[in-house]
Enzyme design. Structure first.
Site, short mmCIF file in Angstrom:
data_model
loop_
_atom_site.label_atom_id
_atom_site.label_comp_id
_atom_site.label_asym_id
_atom_site.label_seq_id
_atom_site.Cartn_x
_atom_site.Cartn_y
_atom_site.Cartn_z
N GLU A 294 -52.25 29.95 -37.90
CA GLU A 294 -53.47 29.42 -37.26
C GLU A 294 -54.57 30.49 -37.21
O GLU A 294 -55.75 30.17 -37.32
CB GLU A 294 -53.15 28.90 -35.86
CG GLU A 294 -52.15 27.76 -35.81
CD GLU A 294 -52.49 26.61 -36.74
OE1 GLU A 294 -53.68 26.39 -37.03
OE2 GLU A 294 -51.55 25.92 -37.19
N HIS B 173 -56.57 30.43 -40.39
CA HIS B 173 -57.64 29.42 -40.32
C HIS B 173 -58.83 29.97 -39.54
O HIS B 173 -59.99 29.83 -39.95
CB HIS B 173 -57.13 28.16 -39.63
CG HIS B 173 -56.26 27.29 -40.47
ND1 HIS B 173 -56.62 26.84 -41.72
CD2 HIS B 173 -55.03 26.76 -40.22
CE1 HIS B 173 -55.65 26.07 -42.21
NE2 HIS B 173 -54.68 26.01 -41.32
N ILE C 202 -50.82 12.15 -41.41
CA ILE C 202 -51.47 11.19 -42.31
C ILE C 202 -52.00 9.96 -41.58
O ILE C 202 -52.88 9.28 -42.11
CB ILE C 202 -50.54 10.77 -43.46
CG1 ILE C 202 -49.37 9.89 -42.98
CG2 ILE C 202 -50.03 11.98 -44.22
CD1 ILE C 202 -48.59 9.24 -44.10
N PHE C 203 -51.51 9.66 -40.39
CA PHE C 203 -51.99 8.48 -39.68
C PHE C 203 -52.94 8.80 -38.53
O PHE C 203 -53.64 7.91 -38.04
CB PHE C 203 -50.80 7.67 -39.15
CG PHE C 203 -50.00 6.99 -40.22
CD1 PHE C 203 -50.58 6.02 -41.04
CD2 PHE C 203 -48.69 7.33 -40.45
CE1 PHE C 203 -49.84 5.40 -42.04
CE2 PHE C 203 -47.94 6.72 -41.45
CZ PHE C 203 -48.52 5.75 -42.26
#
Length: 697
Positions: free
Chosen positions: A482, A485, A614-615
């Site tokens: 993290e 990022h 993905i959802f």
């Protein structure tokens, strides 16, 4: 609105003053202001970058940073009261986003600016931003007729609602399941850190007398509780109960995500066809590095072939160690089961490498790990990091705050760290998000550019029993991930906000910096710097470091197949699955499981019901991005290995080059061009396969 702390802040938000009651009036006032600003922009027929793109950046930034705070609180301070205002406001935000993306006057202005003489003088960042604005308008339906545009907008709003519902269902289902242990016999094998966490959870549940030694102990499906239990509990029956609950999470009752997932896929198909794409995968990939689904499948197929043999040997080794058939008897029903795999994998790791997570934990207290991470960052990238907790209001007492300075002592960026699990209100997993990005347009008076600020969210165990948070090695890797990022967000040198940091970076390239940083967890020098015993300050012994490095490829075949499984499931659902047909999402999951898993999945396995990436996240038809980026990150790290990790001069030279390319350039250039700038060539899979011990499989 003058006294609304959600809206009125210059440097950092007053998180300690923001209340749920501020959100609805604040966001509605903000949307009204943004609407008026867009209308003014459309009416002025802007012709230059300054007239068109600068005002547009202000509009998008105003909405993004304020709504971003609300979304952030939804992830880390979730509550019924917040959900009540969040859901309807999300629909309004989506509506405004569609209105902006479908503005024909603005689209025509983009195209005119692209074709103007001024465009000849644009720097690469401007060209990329303008090309992206044109493409996104087209993908937002600017060219659709009124009826299709209305349908597109309905789909967008419904998808936003369903995504939030999916996420909330996963959170609620995770929160709802608990096992209370009351007898010492039920805790046999459990490490002290888990007993302390389980007792602390029990106290939160009202058992004020709970202690690590005497119980009661409450276990949950939250990862810091679930995984150590699966790895260490000798009670096979309890492991089975936990595992079955985990794989069927959010798949029935009031938190059932089966129909939610199916509707999401159906609506995505409707959206992609409105825009002229045959599949949602094609729509998704139109924004990514991977040119088409075949390229994705080719990569996943190569990784599956490389990992299959190793994964089969992984399973045989577990069976041999477990004595199957033997330990559990000769009955076919007593073979190695899914709930046995984490337990025996941990025993095998201990046997092969003499490594026990619980023996490593004392050497990885969070404060020391952070110190080691910061030392590495300062050495590689020539920056300085300082804790400034107390200088910024926070949303929870555990949140820490840090500032970043360049080598001249000038401020560059800042970030918040929210490290500990709070299953009652905080989404699981780990992520980095942005509060504000670097931007010249959004700079305050006297500033050349507004400086970036990031959020870093983890979910490790909190300090209990008077000890600091003692991390597993996997949690150390997650923190480094993290932070990678965050570094790409914070060390950008691009002053155009629409292309600074992670903005405008293709989705399958956003993991390069994060996975690159993970590699340093296996560097001897870095380990020596960050691993010290929390009580004695004793460094992690050299022989343990060697065993830890040797264990890097442990079960890499199995881990690779797991990621391939997720990536193929995602692609299959978004390329070939027909939600109107007789086949179910579960049928697709089982088909992919059969192709990729060594141990067949159980009948009640409904993993897709909690597949939030993905959802409910940004990884639809993009989960492969982890492996795609990992190819690039492993290749980038191999440049450091080739130069010699002990060669300090070379490490600093390469570190500065990595900073000046991959970390600095953000979305101002295509990621493949940026990678070539750093590496001098295009990437290959060789470094990744070698790193995982799979090169000759």
């Amino acid at each position: 609105m003058e006294n609304n702390p959600l809206l009125n802040w210059d440097d950092l938000p007053s998180f300690d003053r923001i209340e749920t009651r501020h959100i609805e009036p604040g966001i509605r006032a903000l949307l009204e202001d943004c609407e008026q600003a867009v209308a003014r922009l459309e009416d002025t027929s802007p012709r230059t970058w300054r007239e068109l793109m600068d005002p547009l950046e202000r509009i998008e930034d105003d909405l993004g940073r304020i709504w971003g705070i609300v979304s952030h609180l939804h992830g880390v301070k979730n509550s019924p009261e917040l959900r009540e205002v969040y859901d309807p406001l999300l629909a309004e935000v989506v509506k405004f986003g569609n209105r902006l993306g479908q503005s024909k006057p603005l689209y025509q202005a983009y195209c005119a600016l692209r074709d103007s003489k001024e465009a000849n003088s644009f720097v690469p960042a401007q060209q990329r931003i303008l090309d992206s604005a044109i493409r996104e308008s087209e993908l937002n339906g600017v060219g659709l007729d009124d009826a299709d545009q209305d349908r597109y907008n309905e789909i967008s709003q419904r998808l936003a609602e369903l995504s939030t519902k999916f996420s909330n269902n996963v959170l609620d289902a995770t929160k709802a399941f608990k096992i209370k242990l009351t007898e010492a016999e039920e805790t046999v094998g459990l490490p002290e850190t888990l007993l302390e966490l389980a007792a602390d959870t029990a106290r939160q549940e009202g058992h004020e007398e709970a202690t690590a030694s005497g119980g009661p102990w409450v276990l949950t499906l939250d990862y810091p509780s679930f995984m150590p239990f699966m790895q260490h509990s000798k009670r096979r029956d309890l492991r089975e109960r936990m595992y079955r609950a985990f794989i069927s999470k959010a798949s029935d009752g009031q938190w059932d995500n089966k129909d939610v997932a199916r509707e999401i896929i159906a609506l995505r198909i409707d959206k992609c066809r409105l825009l002229g794409f045959d599949t949602f995968a094609a729509l998704s990939l139109s924004r990514k590095m991977a040119t088409d689904a075949e390229s994705v499948r080719r990569l996943l197929g190569e990784l599956r072939a490389a990992g299959r043999g190793a994964a089969e040997r992984d399973m045989e080794a577990l069976k041999e160690l477990a004595g199957v058939d033997g330990v559990y008897g000769d009955d076919e029903d007593e073979e190695l089961k899914h709930w046995d795999v984490p337990y025996w994998a941990e025993r095998l790791r201990e046997a092969r490498y003499d490594l026990k997570d619980e023996e490593l934990r004392p050497f990885f207290p969070l404060p020391r790990v952070l110190s080691g991470l910061f030392e590495l960052t300062e050495r590689l990238f020539g920056v300085r990091l300082e804790e400034a907790t107390g200088e910024a209001p926070v949303w929870h007492e555990d949140v820490q705050f840090f500032r970043v300075f360049d080598d001249r002592g000038e401020p560059m960026a800042a970030f918040y760290l929210d490290p500990y699990s709070r299953p009652a209100e905080k989404q699981g997993g780990a992520w980095m998000d942005t509060l504000v990005g670097r931007s010249a347009v959004m700079a305050s008076a006297g500033q050349a550019a507004r400086l970036p600020v990031a959020y870093m969210i983890c979910n490790q165990g909190k300090p209990v029993g008077g000890k600091p948070s003692l991390m597993t090695f996997r949690e150390v890797e997650t923190l480094f991930h993290e932070f990678g990022h965050a570094l790409q967000h914070m060390l950008t040198t691009i002053d155009y906000g629409m292309a600074s940091g992670i903005s405008n970076v293709e989705w399958d390239a956003v993991e390069i910096a994060s996975q690159f940083m993970e590699n340093w967890c296996y560097d001897r020098g870095t380990l020596k710097g960050l691993a010290r015993h929390y009580e004695t300050d004793e460094p992690l012994p050299d022989e343990i470091i060697e065993r830890l490095l040797g264990a890097r490829t442990f079960r890499e075949g199995s881990n690779t197949l797991r990621q391939v499984n997720f990536g193929l499931l995602d692609m299959e659902l978004h390329e070939h699955f027909d939600p109107a047909g007789t086949e179910t999402i579960l049928d697709v999951q089982r088909q992919i499981d059969a192709e990729t898993l060594i141990l067949p999945s159980l009948e009640e396995d409904r993993f897709f019901c909690s597949f939030s990436h993905i959802f409910a996240g940004g990884y639809a038809a993009g989960y492969y991005s982890y492996k795609w980026s990992e190819v690039l990150s492993a290749d980038a790290f191999s440049a450091f290995e080739e130069a010699g990790l002990e060669n300090e001069e070379e490490m600093q030279r390469l570190g500065r080059r990595f900073r000046d390319t991959i970390l600095a350039l953000g979305g101002s250039r295509h990621p493949m061009d940026v990678f070539r700038d750093f590496r001098g060539r295009e990437p290959t899979t060789e470094a990744l396969l070698r790193q995982g011990g799979l090169l000759h499989e």
